[in-house]
Scaffold this motif. Structure first.
Motif, PDB file in Angstrom:
ATOM      1  N   ILE A 216      -6.152   8.570   6.746  1.00 54.67           N
ATOM      2  CA  ILE A 216      -5.739   7.193   6.464  1.00 54.67           C
ATOM      3  C   ILE A 216      -6.945   6.257   6.452  1.00 54.67           C
ATOM      4  CG2 ILE A 216      -4.416   5.244   7.362  1.00 54.67           C
ATOM      5  CD1 ILE A 216      -2.380   7.309   8.401  1.00 54.67           C
ATOM      6  N   SER A 217      -7.876   6.491   7.363  1.00 51.52           N
ATOM      7  CA  SER A 217      -9.080   5.647   7.421  1.00 51.52           C
ATOM      8  C   SER A 217      -9.889   5.763   6.132  1.00 51.52           C
ATOM      9  CB  SER A 217      -9.947   6.049   8.619  1.00 51.52           C
ATOM     10  OG  SER A 217      -9.260   5.830   9.833  1.00 51.52           O
TER      11      SER A 217
ATOM     12  N   ARG B 234      -9.856   2.237  -0.785  1.00 55.67           N
ATOM     13  CA  ARG B 234      -9.099   1.115  -1.354  1.00 55.67           C
ATOM     14  C   ARG B 234      -9.875  -0.193  -1.217  1.00 55.67           C
ATOM     15  NH1 ARG B 234      -3.365   1.918   0.339  1.00 55.67           N
ATOM     16  NH2 ARG B 234      -3.282   3.192  -1.549  1.00 55.67           N
ATOM     17  N   SER B 235     -10.526  -0.383  -0.088  1.00 55.15           N
ATOM     18  CA  SER B 235     -11.313  -1.606   0.125  1.00 55.15           C
ATOM     19  C   SER B 235     -12.488  -1.681  -0.840  1.00 55.15           C
ATOM     20  CB  SER B 235     -11.823  -1.655   1.568  1.00 55.15           C
ATOM     21  OG  SER B 235     -10.749  -1.721   2.480  1.00 55.15           O
TER      22      SER B 235
ATOM     23  N   GLN C  34      -8.078   3.899   3.336  1.00 50.73           N
ATOM     24  CA  GLN C  34      -8.295   2.454   3.457  1.00 50.73           C
ATOM     25  C   GLN C  34      -9.705   2.071   3.032  1.00 50.73           C
ATOM     26  OE1 GLN C  34      -7.279   1.955   7.583  1.00 50.73           O
ATOM     27  NE2 GLN C  34      -5.102   1.583   7.156  1.00 50.73           N
TER      28      GLN C  34
ATOM     29  N   HIS D 139       0.824  -1.208   0.000  1.00 50.41           N
ATOM     30  CA  HIS D 139       0.000   0.000   0.000  1.00 50.41           C
ATOM     31  C   HIS D 139       0.860   1.262   0.000  1.00 50.41           C
ATOM     32  CE1 HIS D 139       0.688  -0.469   4.394  1.00 50.41           C
ATOM     33  NE2 HIS D 139       0.626   0.844   4.412  1.00 50.41           N
TER      34      HIS D 139
ATOM     35  N   ASP E 265       0.730   4.119  -2.887  1.00 53.72           N
ATOM     36  CA  ASP E 265       0.590   5.550  -2.603  1.00 53.72           C
ATOM     37  C   ASP E 265       1.592   6.366  -3.415  1.00 53.72           C
ATOM     38  OD1 ASP E 265      -1.400   5.054  -0.784  1.00 53.72           O
ATOM     39  OD2 ASP E 265      -0.085   5.124   0.968  1.00 53.72           O
TER      40      ASP E 265
END
Length: 376
Positions: free
Chosen positions: A280-281, A287-288, A284, A220, A224
């Motif tokens: 960041i959350s 991305r999920s 993520q 990851h 980025d």
């Protein structure tokens, strides 16, 4: 003569076509090939010069007309600008603890604005030697001036934009060039000197981003970095980091740009830890969502590229797919965090071009807060 002809014939078979007209020029300068033994900041210095000539070869003739310089003079300045480099800056011998500010050498001080520039030895010592070599070859003084000033001339935005437009440099790369080490690049100089300095810095930027691959990083983290580099135009679809990620790109994928509305207000009221944790959350989460839709070599890529801006390199040029993707992400972010999303997307060009289009669209979609409140 036969050996020389065979040498040229061999080179013609492997060298890029746009460089072939300059092979004779390379051979005329004996000192140029000494740079093949010098490696500075991880880059072979002969390769550095050849890469700069390659950039010059891609500039359309109209650029030279606007700038008031000639392609031939620029090529000459590029070929000679680093000829003085030796083991003092070679990675195998260089000692950073020995770098000191010293008086500008007399040979260089003779050029306008160079008396009081910041001169660091041994980093800049090659400039004086390059100037001496150029004079020995009978190079005209206006070209030697460009050689002498390529580490200290102040690059003007107008000149940067002319060359930047021709090379399709992103805004980020232009900002990197114009704002790099302002204490050093202070001398007023010719347009020719500015272009040489600009191309020199551009190669340094390319080198910096090529060197960012680190196989010890988590996937990851690599994603980025490579997405960030792709959208600003300092990486291409052949970037080795994509092989590490086992992802294949053509270089013409659509780009989606997502921003958080009212994020500045959130920043004012929360700690740095809370801000970074939120960013960041959300990354993520995006991305999920994307990985749930596509996986493997054809999956979408996403990165937090700056502030609260997330970039997605998507697959296919289906506008409906992009809109559906944006809607899913916006719904998920709203449910999870309460933030609304402002977005833009671009397709039909290269990745950097599509990113630029996405930025423009995102700006158009930007609404003042009172309009948002009124519409609720």
């Amino acid at each position: 003569m036969e050996g020389r002809e065979r040498f040229l014939e061999t080179l013609l078979g492997v060298i890029k076509p746009q460089l072939q007209p300059y092979l004779e020029r390379f051979q005329e300068v004996e000192e140029l090939f000494d740079l093949a033994d010098v490696v500075s900041v991880g880059e072979n210095q002969l390769h550095h010069v050849v890469r700069m000539v390659e950039l010059v070869s891609t500039l359309p003739e109209g650029v030279f007309e606007v700038l008031g310089i000639t392609r031939d003079d620029l090529v000459t300045a590029v070929i000679f600008h680093d000829l003085g480099k030796g083991k003092e800056i070679d990675d195998r011998f260089f000692d950073a603890s020995l770098v000191t500010k010293t008086r500008v050498p007399d040979l260089v001080r003779a050029f306008p604005g160079m008396k009081w520039v910041e001169w660091k030895s041994p980093l800049h010592d090659h400039v004086s030697r390059s100037v001496e070599i150029a004079f020995n070859y009978g190079i005209p003084e206006e070209i030697v001036e460009a050689i002498a000033m390529h580490h200290h001339v102040k690059i003007r935005p107008q000149v940067l934009d002319v060359v930047g437009d021709a090379l399709r440099l992103s805004r980020f790369v232009r900002m990197d060039i114009i704002s790099y080490n302002p204490e050093q690049y202070t001398a007023p100089g010719s347009t020719l000197a500015q272009v040489v300095a600009m191309l020199d810095q551009l190669c340094a930027i390319e080198r910096k981003f090529r060197a960012r691959i680190n196989l010890t990083q988590e996937p990851h983290q690599i994603e980025d970095e490579v997405v960030r580099d792709l959208v600003i135009g300092v990486a291409t679809a052949s970037d080795p980091r994509l092989q590490v990620l086992d992802v294949s790109l053509t270089g013409n994928e659509p780009v989606v740009l997502l921003n958080l509305r009212a994020f500045r207000s959130f920043v004012k009221l929360h700690t740095e830890y809370e801000i970074q944790n939120l960013k960041i959350s959300i990354l993520q989460l995006i991305r999920s969502l994307l990985q749930a839709e596509r996986s493997g070599r054809e999956r979408d890529l996403v990165a937090l590229i700056e502030g609260d801006a997330y970039a997605v390199i998507a697959r296919g040029n289906d506008e409906n797919y992009l809109k559906q993707m944006i809607a899913r992400i916006a719904d998920a972010v709203r449910v999870r965090t309460g933030f609304e999303i402002r977005y833009g997307y671009g397709f039909g060009g290269t990745i950097p071009e599509n990113f630029h289009q996405a930025r423009l669209q995102a700006e158009i979609n930007k609404k003042p807060r009172f309009l948002l409140e009124k519409s609720r």
